[in-house]
Design a protein around this motif. Structure first.
Motif, short mmCIF file in Angstrom:
data_model
loop_
_atom_site.label_atom_id
_atom_site.label_comp_id
_atom_site.label_asym_id
_atom_site.label_seq_id
_atom_site.Cartn_x
_atom_site.Cartn_y
_atom_site.Cartn_z
N TRP A 198 1.60 0.34 -0.66
CA TRP A 198 2.51 0.88 0.36
C TRP A 198 2.06 0.56 1.78
O TRP A 198 2.88 0.31 2.66
CB TRP A 198 2.61 2.39 0.17
N VAL A 208 10.73 4.56 4.49
CA VAL A 208 9.68 4.66 3.48
C VAL A 208 8.49 3.75 3.80
O VAL A 208 7.53 3.73 3.04
CB VAL A 208 10.23 4.31 2.08
N TYR A 226 8.73 6.82 -0.79
CA TYR A 226 8.50 5.49 -1.36
C TYR A 226 8.22 5.59 -2.86
O TYR A 226 8.76 4.82 -3.66
CB TYR A 226 7.34 4.83 -0.63
#
Length: 294
Positions: A198, A208, A226
């Motif tokens: 991420w 996100v 996310y």
């Protein structure tokens, strides 16, 4: 000769002080490697994991060796234990490609749960890490994510070794415990690995994506969104398959692993007690056989 006493039941390899210290050290390094981008400044030179993976891998290998050495030193185990760990790692690495890329169906996870239960948290951590390393070499999945996968799988397998009732819980109750752990830990594994990927999503302007230097709580909200949007279904497939395999074949595999562990690491040492022989005119003495685990 009296009837020998039965061998003690196989228990997971216990954690000694050196094993605990080694596991704590490698876990702290892993937590720092996963989480440091969340606390880095926006104008930091590096705010992703792409550049720190080689350094993490270089630090992880000697720490894994330290865990093995510390566990052997604490428990007095021999080379057969290390050989057994290598065999299990090879089997786990061979299982991973069977479901890779198919909605998270990865059969190696249930093997890691059962192996961690039998081998204990110290050897379980090393087994999980080595299995992931071997599977990456086997499938060509070597990349900046590999050391993070090794850490995550090490924690996954170590957790199974830390579950309660290892020396007394057997049968259906144990399988239910391991199934529940495998289900929850499969989601935990996916969540931890999402954190690694991420932080690479920067500057995309979406709700996100990771924002370097943003307040921690704001980034955690984005990260939660996310995870829900990208990996929940994938993690669910992994969790369900782990439960199904644990319930259906877990009992048989647990017994096989415990028999192999007993023969490899916990084989009883036979000692004979009593005088060497009777004195003239006396009845023969009994010879007592005792079994002492290593």
């Amino acid at each position: 000769m009296s009837t020998p006493r039965t061998a003690r039941p196989v228990r997971p390899v216990r954690l000694g002080p050196r094993s605990v210290a080694a596991l704590v050290l490698v876990s702290l390094v892993g937590i720092a490697a996963f989480c440091w981008p969340l606390f880095a400044d926006a104008d930091s030179a590096v705010t992703s994991h792409a550049g720190d993976a080689p350094w993490l891998f270089a630090a992880l290998l000697p720490l894994l060796v330290a865990v093995v050495v510390a566990t052997i030193a604490d428990c007095g185990m021999d080379a057969k234990a290390v050989a057994m760990l290598g065999v299990l790692a090879a089997v786990g690495a061979a299982l991973r490609p069977l479901g890779a890329g198919t909605t998270g169906l990865e059969p190696m996870f249930f093997l890691m749960v059962l192996s961690g239960r039998v081998l204990g948290p110290g050897f379980g951590f090393v087994l999980g890490s080595v299995t992931m390393f071997a599977s990456a070499l086997l499938t060509g999945g070597v990349g900046p994510w590999m050391p993070f996968q090794m850490l995550s799988m090490g924690w996954f397998t170590m957790g199974a070794g830390l579950l309660p009732g290892a020396d007394r819980l057997r049968g259906r109750a144990e399988l239910l415990l391991l199934s529940g752990y495998g289900f929850l830990a499969s989601f935990a594994y996916g969540t931890v690995m999402n954190l690694q990927g991420w932080v690479l999503l920067q500057g995309q302007g979406s709700g996100v994506s990771f924002v370097p230097g943003a307040p921690l709580h704001e980034n955690l909200v984005r990260f939660s969104a996310y995870v829900l949007a990208t990996s929940l279904g994938w993690d669910l497939g992994r969790a369900v398959l782990t439960v199904v395999l644990t319930v259906t074949v877990g009992g048989t595999l647990l017994r096989a692993l415990r028999r192999a562990t007993r023969r490899a690491n916990f084989e009883a040492q036979v000692t004979f007690g009593g005088p060497e022989g009777p004195s003239p005119g006396e009845a023969p003495h009994r010879t007592y056989v005792t079994y002492e685990p290593k």
